[in-house]
Design a protein around this motif. Structure first.
Motif, PDB file in Angstrom:
ATOM      1  N   ASP A   6       0.811  -1.214   0.000  1.00 60.08           N
ATOM      2  CA  ASP A   6       0.000   0.000   0.000  1.00 60.08           C
ATOM      3  C   ASP A   6       0.848   1.269   0.000  1.00 60.08           C
ATOM      4  O   ASP A   6       0.354   2.361   0.308  1.00 60.08           O
ATOM      5  CB  ASP A   6      -0.960   0.012   1.193  1.00 60.08           C
ATOM      6  N   HIS A   7       2.117   1.139  -0.326  1.00 57.78           N
ATOM      7  CA  HIS A   7       2.991   2.305  -0.361  1.00 57.78           C
ATOM      8  C   HIS A   7       4.220   1.984  -1.193  1.00 57.78           C
ATOM      9  O   HIS A   7       4.463   0.826  -1.547  1.00 57.78           O
ATOM     10  CB  HIS A   7       3.435   2.706   1.057  1.00 57.78           C
ATOM     11  N   CYS A   8       4.985   3.011  -1.517  1.00 59.94           N
ATOM     12  CA  CYS A   8       6.311   2.792  -2.087  1.00 59.94           C
ATOM     13  C   CYS A   8       7.240   3.877  -1.557  1.00 59.94           C
ATOM     14  O   CYS A   8       6.804   5.005  -1.258  1.00 59.94           O
ATOM     15  CB  CYS A   8       6.292   2.756  -3.614  1.00 59.94           C
ATOM     16  N   ILE A   9       8.503   3.520  -1.411  1.00 57.96           N
ATOM     17  CA  ILE A   9       9.506   4.441  -0.905  1.00 57.96           C
ATOM     18  C   ILE A   9      10.460   4.753  -2.049  1.00 57.96           C
ATOM     19  O   ILE A   9      11.039   3.853  -2.661  1.00 57.96           O
ATOM     20  CB  ILE A   9      10.252   3.845   0.294  1.00 57.96           C
ATOM     21  N   VAL A  10      10.596   6.040  -2.348  1.00 59.35           N
ATOM     22  CA  VAL A  10      11.379   6.493  -3.495  1.00 59.35           C
ATOM     23  C   VAL A  10      12.602   7.261  -3.005  1.00 59.35           C
ATOM     24  O   VAL A  10      12.470   8.244  -2.269  1.00 59.35           O
ATOM     25  CB  VAL A  10      10.531   7.390  -4.414  1.00 59.35           C
ATOM     26  N   GLN A  11      13.769   6.773  -3.389  1.00 58.62           N
ATOM     27  CA  GLN A  11      15.017   7.489  -3.095  1.00 58.62           C
ATOM     28  C   GLN A  11      15.278   8.448  -4.243  1.00 58.62           C
ATOM     29  O   GLN A  11      15.644   8.042  -5.344  1.00 58.62           O
ATOM     30  CB  GLN A  11      16.181   6.496  -2.943  1.00 58.62           C
TER      31      GLN A  11
END
Length: 458
Positions: free
Chosen positions: A68-73
């Motif tokens: 339910d999410h994504c982490i973007v660097q």
């Protein structure tokens, strides 16, 4: 894959609107360009948005995907040259946004996609980028993909027509903060689909970039850097239109959550459209409830009036006969300009096909340049269902009165879901090549079944 749709006399339930495809595309690209780590909550994972996500990864951006999410660097704009040609599948948004963004890479980028994507016009964007010093061209010199973009985004002054695709405008604005010099963009002519550009400016602002809007549809951007942040993707009014439309057609009540009253999405006009067609809606700050009624009858009632405006015989109210039972929609025909919300054309056309009276949809000539020529493909498929209609350069005139039958989606996700609405009233509907719904609403059949609608994957 095909969808088999049968008559549904009742719809009931509470459902969360799919996340916005438009906001997911924009959030991924802005987070990719930002400095720092962004957490995107409730992104849409669909065929189109995955094309954007994978393209960002190919440009050197690290993305951790959760349920339910994504982490973007973020890269801070320091993009890498892709190691291979980027296949963007069927995502026109990804193609158009990346055509500008890949000018920020140090090398040469090639963008392509499936047969449909390679037919999407790009020349207006290429011409505008050329004025900004961006070297981008069509490999076949015909204004169509595959596209080649070489390193460099000098900036400066440019102009672009506003009546072809708002995605061209958003493409330039999204990446303009990273140009070597300030960017001034003048939109000339009619500015259609402006709400999509407002969505772009909204998310740019949320990530810390300011765009100055000047009189006469002018945009000015100084050199800036996006700043990472936590961001929640709101629900998508385009995808929710099929849920709200189904509820308006049928007996029962559904509530669609995560639809924000203050949204900048142009497609939230679907609420006003349904109300004008006679639907009963309750709109709250973050959800919309529709209470539908279905009229049973034993005979088809004729109304032998003619529509002098359209030249179409408006003699039969929209109905569906199953055995001895006749159901008629209580929705009324509508005259509506969808210039700023062309993605609603299939939904409104489908509702018009099962409503009472004649509807006139106008202002959507630019819908001819989507995944399909949606003005023509909707006319073609509705005509297979016995609908009397007239195709105009910028819209459709439709007289309600559809029956069941077999239709073709033309691999267009919005046609799949819109034609499903017709089948829920008429029954006996088969939609061929229906897997394309995954482009924007991956679990559409399952959601419809959960609401009590007999939609079967075959």
């Amino acid at each position: 894959m095909e969808l088999k749709v049968e008559q549904a006399s009742e719809i009931k339930g509470v459902v969360k609107a799919p996340p916005s495809k438009s906001y997911t595309h924009r959030a991924l690209m802005v987070a990719c360009l930002a400095e720092g780590e962004s957490r995107l909550q409730d992104p849409l994972y669909s065929a189109d948005t995955m094309a954007t996500l994978e393209a960002c990864q190919a440009l050197g951006c690290e993305v951790e995907v959760g349920d339910d999410h994504c982490i973007v660097q973020g890269t801070g704009g320091d993009l890498e040259t892709p190691g291979d040609v980027l296949d963007l599948k069927n995502s026109g948004t990804t193609l158009r946004f990346l055509t500008t963004m890949t000018g920020l890479t140090p090398g040469c980028t090639v963008l392509t996609g499936d047969d449909s994507l390679r037919g999407r016009p790009m020349q207006d964007l290429l011409d505008s980028l050329s004025m900004l010093g961006v070297k981008a061209y069509s490999t076949r010199n015909n204004g169509l993909p595959p596209m080649v973009i070489t390193s460099g985004f000098p900036g400066g002054r440019s102009e672009i027509k506003g009546d072809v695709s708002s995605q061209y405008i958003s493409s330039i604005l999204l990446s303009a903060p990273y140009a070597q010099n300030p960017v001034d963009l003048q939109v000339i002519g009619d500015f259609k689909s402006r709400p999509y550009v407002e969505m772009t400016l909204d998310i740019m602002d949320k990530f810390g970039v300011y765009c100055q809007q000047r009189p006469g549809n002018q945009f000015h951007l100084e050199k800036q850097t996006y700043q990472a942040r936590d961001y929640t993707i709101e629900g998508d009014y385009s995808s929710a239109s099929y849920l709200l439309g189904a509820a308006a057609l049928l007996e029962g009540e559904i509530t669609v959550q995560n639809l924000f009253k203050g949204s900048k999405q142009g497609d939230k006009i679907i609420v006003d459209i349904l109300e004008n067609m006679g639907a009963n809606l309750i709109v709250k700050e973050d959800q919309v409830t529709v209470k539908g009624t279905l009229e049973p009858d034993k005979s088809i009632k004729s109304r032998n009036d003619k529509s002098s405006r359209s030249g179409i015989d408006d003699s039969t109210k929209s109905s569906n006969v199953t055995g001895d039972l006749l159901f008629t929609s209580n929705l009324q025909g509508i005259e509506v300009n969808l210039e700023n919300s062309p993605d609603l054309l299939p939904t409104v056309a489908a509702l018009a096909a099962v409503s009472q009276g004649t509807s006139h949809i106008m202002g959507v000539e630019h819908a001819r340049y989507k995944e399909t020529d949606r003005v023509h493909t909707m006319a073609l498929e509705l005509s297979k269902l016995g609908v009397q209609l007239k195709e105009e350069p910028d819209g459709l005139i439709i007289r309600g009165g559809a029956h069941g039958g077999e239709v073709e989606s033309h691999s267009d996700h919005r046609l799949v879901m819109a034609l499903t609405l017709v089948g829920l009233l008429t029954g006996d509907m088969r939609i061929k090549n229906a897997a394309s719904h995954q482009v924007s609403f991956p679990n559409f059949p399952q959601v419809m079944m959960g609401l009590g609608c007999p939609v079967e994957i075959i």
